[in-house]
Scaffold this motif. Structure first.
Motif, short mmCIF file in Angstrom:
data_model
loop_
_atom_site.label_atom_id
_atom_site.label_comp_id
_atom_site.label_asym_id
_atom_site.label_seq_id
_atom_site.Cartn_x
_atom_site.Cartn_y
_atom_site.Cartn_z
N MET A 1 -30.91 10.72 16.50
CA MET A 1 -29.55 10.41 16.87
C MET A 1 -28.69 10.26 15.38
SD MET A 1 -27.74 7.06 18.70
CE MET A 1 -28.75 7.16 20.14
N ASP A 2 -27.54 10.89 15.37
CA ASP A 2 -26.82 10.97 14.17
C ASP A 2 -26.27 9.34 13.89
OD1 ASP A 2 -27.38 13.58 13.53
OD2 ASP A 2 -25.18 14.35 13.96
N GLU A 3 -26.30 9.05 12.59
CA GLU A 3 -25.46 7.78 12.43
C GLU A 3 -24.50 7.85 11.16
OE1 GLU A 3 -29.03 5.27 11.44
OE2 GLU A 3 -29.50 5.13 13.50
N HIS A 4 -23.70 7.11 11.34
CA HIS A 4 -22.44 7.03 10.32
C HIS A 4 -22.33 5.48 9.81
CE1 HIS A 4 -21.91 11.36 12.08
NE2 HIS A 4 -22.26 10.39 13.05
N SER A 5 -21.48 5.60 8.99
CA SER A 5 -21.19 4.09 8.53
C SER A 5 -19.86 4.17 7.97
CB SER A 5 -22.27 3.58 7.28
OG SER A 5 -21.95 2.38 6.93
N TYR A 6 -19.09 3.03 8.31
CA TYR A 6 -17.45 3.02 7.93
C TYR A 6 -17.36 1.29 7.76
CZ TYR A 6 -16.55 7.78 8.70
OH TYR A 6 -16.58 9.00 8.80
N ASP A 7 -16.24 1.15 7.00
CA ASP A 7 -15.70 -0.25 6.96
C ASP A 7 -15.09 -0.56 8.43
OD1 ASP A 7 -16.31 -0.36 4.22
OD2 ASP A 7 -14.46 0.55 3.53
N ARG A 193 -21.36 2.84 19.93
CA ARG A 193 -22.12 4.20 20.16
C ARG A 193 -21.38 5.00 20.79
NH1 ARG A 193 -27.29 3.66 19.31
NH2 ARG A 193 -27.55 1.29 20.13
N ILE A 194 -21.31 6.31 20.36
CA ILE A 194 -20.20 7.12 20.65
C ILE A 194 -20.87 8.46 21.33
CG2 ILE A 194 -18.62 6.49 18.95
CD1 ILE A 194 -19.17 9.32 17.71
N ARG A 195 -20.06 9.43 22.11
CA ARG A 195 -20.63 10.47 22.39
C ARG A 195 -19.66 11.74 21.92
NH1 ARG A 195 -23.21 11.06 28.21
NH2 ARG A 195 -24.68 10.00 26.94
N ARG A 196 -20.19 12.64 21.27
CA ARG A 196 -19.36 13.59 20.80
C ARG A 196 -20.21 14.94 21.00
NH1 ARG A 196 -17.82 14.50 14.46
NH2 ARG A 196 -19.57 13.61 14.14
N ASP A 197 -19.33 16.01 21.59
CA ASP A 197 -19.88 17.52 21.76
C ASP A 197 -21.47 17.40 22.56
OD1 ASP A 197 -17.89 18.62 20.33
OD2 ASP A 197 -19.24 18.51 18.52
N GLY A 198 -21.32 16.18 23.50
CA GLY A 198 -22.56 16.11 24.44
C GLY A 198 -23.52 15.34 23.61
N ARG A 199 -23.48 15.04 22.54
CA ARG A 199 -24.53 14.24 21.79
C ARG A 199 -24.27 13.00 21.61
NH1 ARG A 199 -27.35 17.29 17.79
NH2 ARG A 199 -26.66 15.61 16.34
N ASP A 200 -25.25 11.88 21.67
CA ASP A 200 -25.17 10.48 21.43
C ASP A 200 -25.08 10.41 19.80
OD1 ASP A 200 -24.54 9.84 24.06
OD2 ASP A 200 -26.70 9.54 24.42
N GLU A 201 -24.20 9.47 19.19
CA GLU A 201 -24.40 9.21 17.76
C GLU A 201 -23.87 7.59 17.73
OE1 GLU A 201 -21.84 11.73 15.52
OE2 GLU A 201 -21.88 13.38 16.93
N THR A 202 -24.39 7.07 16.48
CA THR A 202 -23.97 5.75 16.15
C THR A 202 -23.08 5.49 14.92
OG1 THR A 202 -26.10 4.94 17.08
CG2 THR A 202 -24.85 3.49 15.81
N VAL A 203 -22.23 4.68 15.24
CA VAL A 203 -21.19 4.64 13.92
C VAL A 203 -21.40 2.95 13.47
CG1 VAL A 203 -18.91 4.62 13.14
CG2 VAL A 203 -19.64 6.51 14.84
N TYR A 204 -21.92 2.86 12.51
CA TYR A 204 -21.95 1.24 12.00
C TYR A 204 -20.54 1.27 11.40
CZ TYR A 204 -26.64 1.60 13.28
OH TYR A 204 -28.20 1.74 13.89
#
Ligand SMILES: Cc1cc2nc3c(=O)[nH]c(=O)nc-3n(C[C@H](O)[C@H](O)[C@H](O)COP(=O)(O)OP(=O)(O)OC[C@H]3O[C@@H](n4cnc5c(N)ncnc54)[C@H](O)[C@@H]3O)c2cc1C
Length: 521
Positions: A1-7, A193-204
């Motif tokens: 699962m793709d993971e991203h990180s933001y403030d 936790r998000i869904r984008r283009d049919g895929r689940d991803e995680t944004v911390y």
């Protein structure tokens, strides 16, 4: 699962979200906006609006601060009047039957003008809504009802201005990205936790701002919370506001707050589509009813069409239409008034019939009992007290007397052909119930504690609007609290994301005036 990180991550793509993102970026390095809708349908309800703004101001000089390029001729020919903080606050109290949260209402009012100036700094431009909120009297445009500016280019103009600013400020903006659930660590919110283009991803993220609208586009939730029949209402705006933000916060322990059985709903063209159409915008509304009468299937009137200016009655009359047999009604006018009807009565998609006589007219008004209608008009015409002069700019007191439901202002006999009638049903705009927030836009949990790292703004916040709503306050609400939420979220994220709870005194300024109109209790 793709993971991203933001403030800071902001969930939503309308006015509240974009204002929150800009305010967050003033303090935080990495800000992400998640817009569920695909590009082209983005911008939420904001994109469907007329862009009308309710803000407190003191005379022409302050209007010039927001519209510096108004020509000297326009200034000379216009009476903007003024709209004091006290009047705004009192209007909020009056239309909500004094249930509005005094602290949130005070913030909305006292921050309204400065927030519009802040948005101006990001490129948002305003114009006076001459066509809709002013009539020319003795050579001067005179505004009525507290609405003297709208965004240039209306709702889509607002979304475009803010989106440009977001992009110019290096904020990431993902379309087609749906926030699905909040990540938590103990009581602290740490991402989504998000869904984008049919895929689940995680944004911390160190802080999350919920700005993803109410549940107006969710038929099941409308029926569950607003009541039977609301599944059959038409949705005036976006199809994407299905209550996601509210539900994900409740799932994480947030408190439900405000008027969960209430909604902003208006008279809306009977044949409008099930959801809003961006090419028509708010054109399916029918808001000149204060100058005519509204009848149901029995041909009977059921509201005081002239109880107040349109800006203070339209948001509650949709519900009244929904309660009528067959959930429809007809607005009726004669030749004296047709020139005063707003632009929306002239769109190509309008459901309209005309007649040279009242008998001919009612024969074309689908579903209406002719005898009932003719009796209603006869009684109405006989009840009009024409000792007062008709004046659309003020509550003219030209009323009827002796009817079961009298009309308080702008009463004119229906006696000059051609007659016109317009078919309406209920169009829901947004829901009033939602989350509880503090004056810092922090979300509060069911124990009454702040949920560290979670902020909310815009439609999904409860506590400000109950039963009714003053026109133009929805955008202002999103802007004022979007700005607060974004700035607080960023300060939390950047300075103190591990320390809880926080208290940032600079934002605690709600002017908690007493409501002057409130009956002693
Ligand atoms: C036809 C119409 C006319 C109006 N006219 C006016 C007016 O003139 N003046 C005024 O003040 N108010 C007006 N309003 C009310 C006004 O639109 C709202 O009060 C205001 O726009 C709400 O702003 P918001 O940012 O909270 O919600 P929205 O603008 O609706 O934004 C919510 C956003 O969240 C997104 N979203 C939803 N779920 C998710 C998810 N799970 N993940 C990510 N994103 C999600 C949506 O796609 C949308 O972009 C009008 C409304 C309508 C429908």
């Amino acid at each position: 699962m793709d993971e991203h990180s933001y403030d800071v991550v902001v969930i939503g793509g309308g006015n509240a979200a974009l204002c929150a993102a800009l305010a967050a970026r003033e303090n935080a390095a990495r800000v992400l906006v998640l817009e569920r809708a695909p590009f082209g349908q983005h911008g939420g309800n904001t994109a469907f609006t007329a862009g009308l703004l309710r803000f407190a101001f003191n005379g022409n000089a302050q209007i010039l601060e927001l519209v510096p390029d108004l020509s000297p001729e326009m200034i000379r020919d216009t009476d903007f009047g003024s709209y004091s903080e006290e009047s705004y606050y009192e209007d909020l109290g009056r239309v909500t039957e004094y249930r509005t949260d005094p602290e949130l209402a005070g913030l909305l009012v006292s921050r309204s003008f400065e927030t519009l100036k802040w948005m101006y700094g990001y490129g948002v431009r305003y114009v006076p809504p001459y066509g809709r909120q002013a009539y020319k009297v003795d050579g001067k445009y005179t505004f009525w009802g507290g609405l003297v500016l709208e965004v240039s280019g209306a709702g889509q103009g607002l979304v475009n201005f803010l989106t440009k600013a977001v992009q110019a400020n290096d904020i990431d903006l993902w379309y087609g990205a749906r926030g699905c659930s909040l990540l938590t660590e103990g009581s602290r919110v740490s991402g989504v936790r998000i869904r984008r283009d049919g895929r689940d991803e995680t944004v911390y993220a160190d802080a999350v701002v919920l700005a993803c609208g109410g549940f107006e586009a969710n038929a099941e939730m409308r029926t569950r919370y607003l009541g039977p029949g609301w599944d059959l209402a038409k949705v005036r705006g976006t199809r994407y506001n299905t209550g996601d933000g509210i539900m994900m916060a409740l799932d994480a322990g947030a408190m439900s707050w405000g008027n969960w059985s209430g909604a902003h709903a208006v008279g809306w063209d009977l044949n409008a589509p099930a959801f809003g159409d961006l090419t028509v915008g708010d054109g399916f509304q029918k808001h000149s009813y204060p100058f005519g009468i509204i009848v149901n299937a029995r041909g009977e009137r059921f509201v005081d069409e002239g109880a107040d200016f349109r800006n203070y009655t339209y948001a509650k009359y949709g519900e009244r239409v929904l309660a009528q047999p067959g959930r429809f009604a007809w607005q009726v006018f004669d030749r004296k008034i047709s020139g005063l009807l707003r632009d929306e009565y002239r769109i190509r998609q309008v459901t309209k019939v005309t007649g040279q006589t009242l008998e001919e007219l009612v024969s074309k008004m689908d579903g209406v009992d002719p005898q009932g209608f003719l009796a209603t008009v006869k009684a109405f015409n006989e009840a009009v007290d024409d000792t007062k002069t008709f004046n659309p700019n003020v509550k003219d007191g030209r009323r009827t007397n002796g009817l079961a439901i009298d009309k308080s202002n702008w009463s004119n006999r229906l006696d000059e052909p051609p007659f016109e009638a317009y078919a309406i049903t209920c169009g829901i705009t947004f829901t009033f119930g939602g989350l509880k927030i503090t004056a810092n836009a922090e979300v509060v949990d069911t124990d009454g504690n702040v949920m560290p790292g979670l902020y909310a703004c815009g439609e999904l916040v409860g506590g400000l609007f109950y039963l009714n709503y003053p026109g133009g306050a929805g955008l202002m609400n999103g802007s004022v609290f979007g700005r607060i939420a974004g700035s607080q979220a960023a300060q939390f994220a950047v300075h103190d994301s591990t320390a809880v709870p926080m208290d940032l005194p600079a934002q605690r300024v709600g002017n908690q005036m007493p409501f002057t109109g409130r009956a002693a209790d």
